[in-house]
Design a protein around this motif. Structure first.
Motif, PDB file in Angstrom:
ATOM      1  N   SER A   1      -9.980  35.648  10.764  1.00  0.00           N
ATOM      2  CA  SER A   1     -10.798  35.706  12.449  1.00  0.00           C
ATOM      3  C   SER A   1      -9.912  36.169  13.517  1.00  0.00           C
ATOM      4  O   SER A   1     -10.113  36.888  14.557  1.00  0.00           O
ATOM      5  CB  SER A   1     -11.845  34.999  13.016  1.00  0.00           C
ATOM      6  OG  SER A   1     -10.501  33.661  13.206  1.00  0.00           O
TER       7      SER A   1
ATOM      8  N   GLY B   1     -10.543  37.192   4.998  1.00  0.00           N
ATOM      9  CA  GLY B   1     -10.776  36.544   6.215  1.00  0.00           C
ATOM     10  C   GLY B   1     -10.381  36.214   7.614  1.00  0.00           C
ATOM     11  O   GLY B   1     -10.987  35.335   8.551  1.00  0.00           O
TER      12      GLY B   1
ATOM     13  N   GLU C   1     -10.109  32.592   5.831  1.00  0.00           N
ATOM     14  CA  GLU C   1     -11.412  32.776   6.512  1.00  0.00           C
ATOM     15  C   GLU C   1     -12.152  32.388   7.010  1.00  0.00           C
ATOM     16  O   GLU C   1     -11.798  31.227   7.796  1.00  0.00           O
ATOM     17  CB  GLU C   1     -12.380  32.609   4.942  1.00  0.00           C
ATOM     18  CG  GLU C   1     -14.292  32.426   5.230  1.00  0.00           C
ATOM     19  CD  GLU C   1     -13.964  34.185   5.141  1.00  0.00           C
ATOM     20  OE1 GLU C   1     -15.000  35.191   6.259  1.00  0.00           O
ATOM     21  OE2 GLU C   1     -12.996  34.928   4.493  1.00  0.00           O
TER      22      GLU C   1
END
Length: 211
Positions: A147, A145, A117
């Motif tokens: 990025s 998750g 995440e």
């Protein structure tokens, strides 16, 4: 010139070190060969290591041909041009999902999964003959998750490169060759499972996430 996977991983780590922000980065290796190359890259960069067993789906009766890939969540990425029936695809997915669950348990042991995440993730495979395994991996990372997702490999086919660039935020491939030349890039056989697991263990133990 043919190389072994450990040397290829060291060279890839050197390249990534010049262009990659290591803050919060996780290197994710794709078994089997990519798990070894990825572990070598993680050790070279001094970043967290993880292993996510995305598995190639071979065409029934012609397993050397790639139909698609399946990730540990059971999601399949399939060549859009396949003519396989729903029954054949369902059977292949079920068998490979079971294999992936066993592979995940065997590779990880008692270690906790690194949380993806909000992390920068570098997906490492030992080769990209087609884009299908890489697509499955990218979708898995984003679903969990990540990025920013980068694909890295010592070698990839010229056929795969356009799609890889669409799928990933960045693509780092050491050498781009015709698809027919990808498999001959490495010298010798794939290292034994013991050798692969030993390198993975060292990368996990050295991972900042482990401390």
């Amino acid at each position: 010139m043919s190389v072994d996977r450990s040397v290829a991983g060291e060279r890839l780590a050197h390249t990534l070190a010049q262009i990659t922000d290591r803050t919060g980065t996780v290197v994710v290796g794709i078994p089997k060969g990519g798990a070894l190359v990825g572990a070598t890259v993680a050790l070279g960069l001094g970043v967290a290591y993880e292993c996510v067993p995305v598995c190639r789906i071979g065409v029934p009766c012609f397993p050397e041909l790639t139909l698609g890939a399946i990730d540990p969540d059971g999601f399949a990425t399939v060549d859009p041009h396949t003519q396989l029936t729903r029954y054949e695809l369902t059977r292949s997915r079920g068998e490979l999902a079971q294999h992936l669950r066993s592979e995940t348990d065997r590779c990880r042991g008692g270690r906790e999964f690194v949380d993806l995440e909000g992390r920068n993730v570098i997906v490492v495979d030992d080769m990209a003959e087609t884009y299908l395994v890489a697509q499955s991996a990218a979708e898995y990372m984003r679903r969990h998750g990540a990025s920013r997702v980068v694909f890295a490999s010592p070698v990839g086919s010229d056929d795969a490169m356009p799609r890889l660039r669409e799928l990933y935020d960045d693509v780092v491939v050491g050498r781009v060759v015709p698809r027919t030349a990808v498999l001959s890039f490495y010298s010798g056989e794939l290292p034994s499972e013991e050798e692969i697991h030993e390198c993975m263990g060292r990368a996990w133990d050295a991972s900042p996430a482990a401390g």
